[in-house]
Design a protein around this motif. Sequence first.
Motif: not given
Length: 215
Positions: A2-4, A103-113, A119-123
Amino acid sequence: MNKYTWTLIGTVIVAGISLATWAGAINQGDKEALNAYKKMEQARNQENKPLSKSSSNVTLSDFSIQGAVLPEADEIRKYNNTNMQGLLSSTDEKLSFIMEEDEVKGIVIATDKEPIMAGGEKSGPELFDLYENIKNTLGKDVNITYFSYSGGFIFVATDSEGEESLWLDQRASTFLDLPSHKQLKSEEVVEKIREGAESVDEEKTSQLEMGSKSE
C-alpha cells in the motif's frame, strides 16, 4: 504494497532532507537498498523465479537528497523562530528515487554505507511530482530539503533570494490540517508542528495523571 509500505533495513530514522548532487557511482548503501527492492518485487511477482523485467531494470535517480531530522517534542515547543531550517538537524542519510526509465517506482533511503528503507510505490511518484512542482515554481536553483512527519513528508524550499516555503504531501497535510502540494509560508507549518508537539505533551501528562489515580 500500500501507499506507506516499505522494506525496512536496519533502524529506520525519521529523516529530513536537503538537495544534494549525485556523487557519481552508486554507493554501498544505495546498492543494497536497491537490491532489497528488487528482491521484494521478485517475491511479490513470482516466488523463486527470475526477476521480472520491471524489477531487474530499475535504477536510482541521478540525484539524491541529503537527510536531516526534527528534534524531540520539548525542543519543538521551545522553538520561537518561524524558519524551519533552524529547527532541523542534518543526518548522513540520503533519499533517491527508484526509476524504470522515466517512471518513478518508489524511493530508497540510505547512508553511503548502509541501507535504511526501500519501497513507496505510491508515495514515491507523489514525492517526485512535488519535487518537480517546486523546481518549476521556484526555479532550478532552488534548494530543497525534506523531513518526515507522522509518516508523511514535508519539503522545505529556499529560493535564490533566501525566501523559505514549505510543501506537504497528502499524508503530512492530513495530520497538520494544511493544503497539500501547495506553496505554504514557513510560519504556518512551524506553528502546526509546534501545536502537535504540545498535544503530545498534554497526552503524556494525561496518561501520568490517570496512572497515579489508579495506584
